[in-house]
Each structure stands twice: as C-alpha cells, then as structure tokens.
Motif scaffolding. Structure first.
Motif, PDB file in Angstrom:
ATOM      1  N   GLN A 271       0.806  -1.215   0.000  1.00 60.45           N
ATOM      2  CA  GLN A 271       0.000   0.000   0.000  1.00 60.45           C
ATOM      3  C   GLN A 271       0.847   1.277   0.000  1.00 60.45           C
ATOM      4  O   GLN A 271       1.898   1.344   0.644  1.00 60.45           O
ATOM      5  CB  GLN A 271      -0.948  -0.016   1.199  1.00 60.45           C
ATOM      6  CG  GLN A 271      -0.319   0.310   2.547  1.00 60.45           C
ATOM      7  CD  GLN A 271      -0.123   1.792   2.772  1.00 60.45           C
ATOM      8  OE1 GLN A 271      -0.771   2.628   2.134  1.00 60.45           O
ATOM      9  NE2 GLN A 271       0.775   2.137   3.678  1.00 60.45           N
ATOM     10  N   HIS A 272       0.397   2.269  -0.771  1.00 62.98           N
ATOM     11  CA  HIS A 272       1.030   3.592  -0.789  1.00 62.98           C
ATOM     12  C   HIS A 272      -0.046   4.675  -0.710  1.00 62.98           C
ATOM     13  O   HIS A 272      -0.086   5.587  -1.538  1.00 62.98           O
ATOM     14  CB  HIS A 272       1.881   3.763  -2.049  1.00 62.98           C
ATOM     15  CG  HIS A 272       3.260   3.204  -1.900  1.00 62.98           C
ATOM     16  ND1 HIS A 272       3.530   1.868  -2.005  1.00 62.98           N
ATOM     17  CD2 HIS A 272       4.449   3.799  -1.591  1.00 62.98           C
ATOM     18  CE1 HIS A 272       4.828   1.661  -1.780  1.00 62.98           C
ATOM     19  NE2 HIS A 272       5.402   2.812  -1.530  1.00 62.98           N
ATOM     20  N   GLY A 273      -0.937   4.494   0.275  1.00 63.64           N
ATOM     21  CA  GLY A 273      -2.022   5.459   0.424  1.00 63.64           C
ATOM     22  C   GLY A 273      -3.124   5.188  -0.577  1.00 63.64           C
ATOM     23  O   GLY A 273      -2.990   4.321  -1.448  1.00 63.64           O
TER      24      GLY A 273
ATOM     25  N   THR B  80       4.043   0.893  -6.586  1.00 62.21           N
ATOM     26  CA  THR B  80       4.883   2.105  -6.542  1.00 62.21           C
ATOM     27  C   THR B  80       6.382   1.803  -6.432  1.00 62.21           C
ATOM     28  O   THR B  80       7.174   2.271  -7.258  1.00 62.21           O
ATOM     29  CB  THR B  80       4.446   3.007  -5.365  1.00 62.21           C
ATOM     30  OG1 THR B  80       3.139   3.520  -5.654  1.00 62.21           O
ATOM     31  CG2 THR B  80       5.401   4.175  -5.156  1.00 62.21           C
ATOM     32  N   ASP B  81       6.773   1.035  -5.420  1.00 62.71           N
ATOM     33  CA  ASP B  81       8.206   0.849  -5.157  1.00 62.71           C
ATOM     34  C   ASP B  81       8.920   0.068  -6.260  1.00 62.71           C
ATOM     35  O   ASP B  81      10.062   0.380  -6.603  1.00 62.71           O
ATOM     36  CB  ASP B  81       8.416   0.148  -3.806  1.00 62.71           C
ATOM     37  CG  ASP B  81       8.106   1.076  -2.642  1.00 62.71           C
ATOM     38  OD1 ASP B  81       7.882   2.283  -2.881  1.00 62.71           O
ATOM     39  OD2 ASP B  81       8.075   0.593  -1.493  1.00 62.71           O
ATOM     40  N   HIS B  82       8.256  -0.949  -6.798  1.00 64.57           N
ATOM     41  CA  HIS B  82       8.971  -1.688  -7.852  1.00 64.57           C
ATOM     42  C   HIS B  82       8.868  -0.985  -9.203  1.00 64.57           C
ATOM     43  O   HIS B  82       9.771  -1.075 -10.028  1.00 64.57           O
ATOM     44  CB  HIS B  82       8.579  -3.175  -7.892  1.00 64.57           C
ATOM     45  CG  HIS B  82       7.291  -3.520  -8.519  1.00 64.57           C
ATOM     46  ND1 HIS B  82       6.175  -3.880  -7.800  1.00 64.57           N
ATOM     47  CD2 HIS B  82       6.927  -3.606  -9.818  1.00 64.57           C
ATOM     48  CE1 HIS B  82       5.198  -4.175  -8.630  1.00 64.57           C
ATOM     49  NE2 HIS B  82       5.617  -4.010  -9.852  1.00 64.57           N
TER      50      HIS B  82
ATOM     51  N   ARG C 159       8.029  11.377   3.394  1.00 65.80           N
ATOM     52  CA  ARG C 159       7.827  10.082   4.039  1.00 65.80           C
ATOM     53  C   ARG C 159       7.008   9.138   3.141  1.00 65.80           C
ATOM     54  O   ARG C 159       6.632   9.505   2.028  1.00 65.80           O
ATOM     55  CB  ARG C 159       7.169  10.309   5.403  1.00 65.80           C
ATOM     56  CG  ARG C 159       8.029  11.241   6.269  1.00 65.80           C
ATOM     57  CD  ARG C 159       7.536  11.309   7.675  1.00 65.80           C
ATOM     58  NE  ARG C 159       7.672  10.017   8.341  1.00 65.80           N
ATOM     59  CZ  ARG C 159       7.149   9.737   9.534  1.00 65.80           C
ATOM     60  NH1 ARG C 159       6.469  10.665  10.190  1.00 65.80           N
ATOM     61  NH2 ARG C 159       7.304   8.556  10.085  1.00 65.80           N
ATOM     62  N   HIS C 160       6.751   7.933   3.673  1.00 60.05           N
ATOM     63  CA  HIS C 160       6.073   6.898   2.892  1.00 60.05           C
ATOM     64  C   HIS C 160       4.744   7.389   2.280  1.00 60.05           C
ATOM     65  O   HIS C 160       3.877   7.879   3.005  1.00 60.05           O
ATOM     66  CB  HIS C 160       5.806   5.677   3.784  1.00 60.05           C
ATOM     67  CG  HIS C 160       5.114   4.570   3.075  1.00 60.05           C
ATOM     68  ND1 HIS C 160       5.772   3.657   2.287  1.00 60.05           N
ATOM     69  CD2 HIS C 160       3.805   4.250   2.997  1.00 60.05           C
ATOM     70  CE1 HIS C 160       4.910   2.819   1.770  1.00 60.05           C
ATOM     71  NE2 HIS C 160       3.699   3.149   2.180  1.00 60.05           N
ATOM     72  N   ALA C 161       4.622   7.237   0.958  1.00 60.95           N
ATOM     73  CA  ALA C 161       3.423   7.634   0.207  1.00 60.95           C
ATOM     74  C   ALA C 161       3.153   9.139   0.255  1.00 60.95           C
ATOM     75  O   ALA C 161       2.046   9.596  -0.042  1.00 60.95           O
ATOM     76  CB  ALA C 161       2.193   6.859   0.680  1.00 60.95           C
TER      77      ALA C 161
ATOM     78  N   GLU D 160       6.557  13.469  -2.197  1.00 54.99           N
ATOM     79  CA  GLU D 160       7.707  13.158  -3.048  1.00 54.99           C
ATOM     80  C   GLU D 160       7.471  11.868  -3.848  1.00 54.99           C
ATOM     81  O   GLU D 160       7.639  11.830  -5.065  1.00 54.99           O
ATOM     82  CB  GLU D 160       8.975  13.037  -2.205  1.00 54.99           C
ATOM     83  CG  GLU D 160      10.217  12.832  -3.058  1.00 54.99           C
ATOM     84  CD  GLU D 160      11.492  12.869  -2.234  1.00 54.99           C
ATOM     85  OE1 GLU D 160      12.397  13.614  -2.609  1.00 54.99           O
ATOM     86  OE2 GLU D 160      11.571  12.158  -1.212  1.00 54.99           O
ATOM     87  N   GLU D 161       7.065  10.829  -3.127  1.00 57.23           N
ATOM     88  CA  GLU D 161       6.842   9.538  -3.787  1.00 57.23           C
ATOM     89  C   GLU D 161       5.666   9.622  -4.776  1.00 57.23           C
ATOM     90  O   GLU D 161       5.710   9.089  -5.881  1.00 57.23           O
ATOM     91  CB  GLU D 161       6.569   8.463  -2.727  1.00 57.23           C
ATOM     92  CG  GLU D 161       7.020   7.100  -3.154  1.00 57.23           C
ATOM     93  CD  GLU D 161       6.997   6.084  -2.013  1.00 57.23           C
ATOM     94  OE1 GLU D 161       7.708   5.097  -2.137  1.00 57.23           O
ATOM     95  OE2 GLU D 161       6.274   6.279  -1.022  1.00 57.23           O
ATOM     96  N   THR D 162       4.603  10.336  -4.375  1.00 52.22           N
ATOM     97  CA  THR D 162       3.446  10.513  -5.264  1.00 52.22           C
ATOM     98  C   THR D 162       3.862  11.303  -6.508  1.00 52.22           C
ATOM     99  O   THR D 162       3.403  11.014  -7.626  1.00 52.22           O
ATOM    100  CB  THR D 162       2.309  11.222  -4.498  1.00 52.22           C
ATOM    101  OG1 THR D 162       2.039  10.500  -3.287  1.00 52.22           O
ATOM    102  CG2 THR D 162       1.036  11.295  -5.324  1.00 52.22           C
TER     103      THR D 162
HETATM  104 ZN   LIG Z   1       7.369   3.376  -1.356  1.00 52.31          ZN
END
Ligand SMILES: [Zn+2]
Length: 257
Positions: free
Chosen positions: A37-39, A46-48, A161-163, A166-168
């Motif tokens: 999960q990423h929100g 997301t991560d892969h 931080r997670h989700a 930045e990551e979005t």
């Molecule tokens: Zn992630």
C-alpha cells in the motif's frame, strides 16, 4: 540495411545477444521493490515500478545490462492494507542471491541493485557483505536518500515520508494514468502508547496511519517528480559508470598489509 539498436534489457535479448554482452562486460543492474500500500492515491506497485524505471533508464544511458524488476519484497508491516504481497527477509535475500549467482555464472562480478523499498535494505546489505566475500561486489542504490541530499529544498520532511508528496510526485511523473491524485490525503502519524526514546517496537504501518500516508501527500506534482527523476538518474548513472570502469580486484577485500 538492418539498423541494430543496442539492447540493454536481459529479458529482451536472445541467448546469443546475452553471450555477446557477458563476454565483454562484468556488470549488471537489478531493480528490486515491493507490492504494498502507498495510500489511497498510489498504485501498490509504486516501489517496484519506480525502481524499474530508474534502472532501465540508467541502463539505456550507460549500456549496462538491466534485469527485470523483482516485484515482491520485505513489507509484511503493510499487510493490514489490502493487496500487500510480501516475502520474509530470508526468502527475499535468498531469491536475490540466486539471481546474483546466476549472473556470476556468466562472469558478472559487479551488481548494482536499484532498491525501491526501504524495508528491503537490511536483507540487501547483509547479502552485499556476504557476496563481497565470494568475489562479487554488489552496491545498493536508493533514490529517496539521494533526492534528500541532492534536492534538500524541493520537499519538506513531512512530504518525504512513505506515500508522501515526493513519492506521489515520482508516480505522477512516471505513470500518471495509475495515480488517483484526487484521493491523496495528508495524515499526521499517531504515536503508539509504548513509544519512548531509545525503544524499538514491532509495529506495523497501521499502528501509525489509517490512510497509509505518513505526512503530507496533497502537494505532489508531476513537475517536481520530473526534477527528482532527473537528479537521481544522473547520480545513478555516475555510480554505474564508475563501477563499470573499476577493476574488480580494486573492489575486493584484501588482507591488511
Ligand atoms: Zn514506497
């Protein structure tokens, strides 16, 4: 005349093309990530997906072979959120090790892991140390600590931080069609009753956040994502080019003289 374009993805090569590569090179790139999960706004991959994109772009820019991404990683701490598919640290380490040893059979001595998920790092660091003892030099690149150093002003710590934003933003820059940007939320992680300075607890993501987002994600944008992508790819390209030129003997442990 047939125009030959240089293939860099192992799974797209024939064995003849792979042989040609392995005869001339002793380096390869392996992206790894997770399915978690990423929100409510981001895809489970997301991560892969980010790791794959960074690794493949770097392969194109350096001519270094890149393998297909390992999509499942060490992320049981997200399992209360639907769709998390994970492995134990031991299985993950063993799987990545077997992939590295397969490469080593064809002469690969330098392996750059592009890791998209922080939860994989302990297993990867342990494996890298073990492989170095057997004559394989494995490095692990993670884009978010690189981005934090290279672009300290672009996001606040709450957005990193997670989700978070930045990551979005990375997802918006790479594959906006699978981001439900209107679902993005901001959530301040809650404290656990047992939390205290110096104490490590066996907590899961759900102990801290109900949405899966840590901090702020609503400020994400594709433009910011593109800035991060450019910066981290250029850092990764530098690292891969350096390793490509390095002699394996210079990267190995030696007895102290
Ligand atoms: Zn992630």
């Amino acid at each position: 005349m047939k125009v030959q374009t240089l293939k860099v993805l192992l799974h797209e090569m024939s064995w003849v093309e792979a042989k040609e590569y392995f005869m001339r090179n002793d380096i390869a790139i392996l992206p790894v990530g997770s399915n978690e999960q990423h929100g409510p706004q981001n895809p489970l991959g997301t991560d892969h997906l980010i790791a794959k994109a960074l690794a493949e772009e770097t392969a194109k820019k350096t001519g270094v072979m890149c393998l297909l991404v390992v999509p499942f990683g060490v992320s049981s701490h997200h399992k209360q959120f639907w769709g998390t598919i994970c492995t134990s640290p031991k299985t993950f380490k063993g799987y990545v090790k077997d992939v590295c040893l397969s490469l080593n059979y064809y002469g690969v001595r330098k392996i750059v892991i592009v890791n998209g998920h922080g939860g994989n790092l302990d297993a990867l660091a342990e494996l890298a140390r073990e492989l170095r003892g057997t004559g394989i030099f494995m490095s692990v690149f993670q884009w978010w600590p690189a981005a934090g150093k290279l672009l300290p002003e672009l996001f606040t710590s709450e957005e990193r931080r997670h989700a978070g934003a930045e990551e979005t933003s990375m997802n918006l820059a790479l594959h906006p069609q699978i981001v439900n940007v209107d679902e993005a939320v901001d959530e301040k992680p809650r404290n656990h009753v047992a939390q205290a300075e110096g104490v490590t607890l066996p907590l899961d993501t759900f102990d801290y956040t109900s949405s899966g987002v840590f901090g702020k994600s609503t400020t994400a944008s594709a433009e910011k994502g593109k800035i991060v992508l450019e910066a981290v790819i250029s850092e990764l390209v530098k690292h891969v080019n350096m390793l490509k030129k390095a002699k394996i003997e210079d990267l190995m442990q030696k007895p102290k003289v």
